[in-house]
Design a protein around this motif. Sequence first.
Motif, PDB file in Angstrom:
ATOM      1  N   LYS A   1      45.158  40.252  40.086  1.00 10.55           N
ATOM      2  CA  LYS A   1      45.359  38.805  40.176  1.00 10.55           C
ATOM      3  C   LYS A   1      46.637  38.453  40.916  1.00 10.55           C
ATOM      4  O   LYS A   1      46.702  37.439  41.599  1.00 10.55           O
ATOM      5  N   SER A   2      47.650  39.293  40.808  1.00 11.63           N
ATOM      6  CA  SER A   2      48.921  39.012  41.486  1.00 11.63           C
ATOM      7  C   SER A   2      49.052  39.748  42.817  1.00 11.63           C
ATOM      8  O   SER A   2      49.799  39.316  43.687  1.00 11.63           O
ATOM      9  N   GLU A   3      48.336  40.843  42.999  1.00 10.11           N
ATOM     10  CA  GLU A   3      48.497  41.668  44.199  1.00 10.11           C
ATOM     11  C   GLU A   3      47.387  41.501  45.236  1.00 10.11           C
ATOM     12  O   GLU A   3      47.612  41.730  46.411  1.00 10.11           O
ATOM     13  N   HIS A   4      46.192  41.144  44.807  1.00  4.45           N
ATOM     14  CA  HIS A   4      45.027  41.072  45.706  1.00  4.45           C
ATOM     15  C   HIS A   4      44.334  39.721  45.561  1.00  4.45           C
ATOM     16  O   HIS A   4      44.492  39.043  44.561  1.00  4.45           O
ATOM     17  N   ASP A   5      43.557  39.347  46.567  1.00  5.58           N
ATOM     18  CA  ASP A   5      42.834  38.082  46.469  1.00  5.58           C
ATOM     19  C   ASP A   5      41.470  38.243  45.806  1.00  5.58           C
ATOM     20  O   ASP A   5      40.778  37.272  45.557  1.00  5.58           O
ATOM     21  N   ARG A   6      41.066  39.462  45.508  1.00  4.57           N
ATOM     22  CA  ARG A   6      39.824  39.722  44.784  1.00  4.57           C
ATOM     23  C   ARG A   6      39.997  41.025  44.005  1.00  4.57           C
ATOM     24  O   ARG A   6      40.887  41.819  44.313  1.00  4.57           O
ATOM     25  N   PRO A   7      39.174  41.280  42.994  1.00  6.82           N
ATOM     26  CA  PRO A   7      39.304  42.522  42.233  1.00  6.82           C
ATOM     27  C   PRO A   7      39.102  43.751  43.115  1.00  6.82           C
ATOM     28  O   PRO A   7      38.245  43.762  43.997  1.00  6.82           O
TER      29      PRO A   7
END
Length: 60
Positions: free
Chosen positions: A12-18
Amino acid sequence: MKSDIRVCSAWKSEHDRPVYSLSATCPECGAAAINSAPAPFDPADPYGEYRRALKRRARD
């Protein structure tokens, strides 16, 4: 049965999707990967009645 598929714990904080992986770490950021499977559903859950009663009580 535990799933082998894991998801990045910091997605959630590092990527725009899982970001999914089979390893213990995220292949993109190196954060720990956690189990992505939901808890198993058991219709014969011996404590289910009590959990539902607590939810109803908290809701009211």
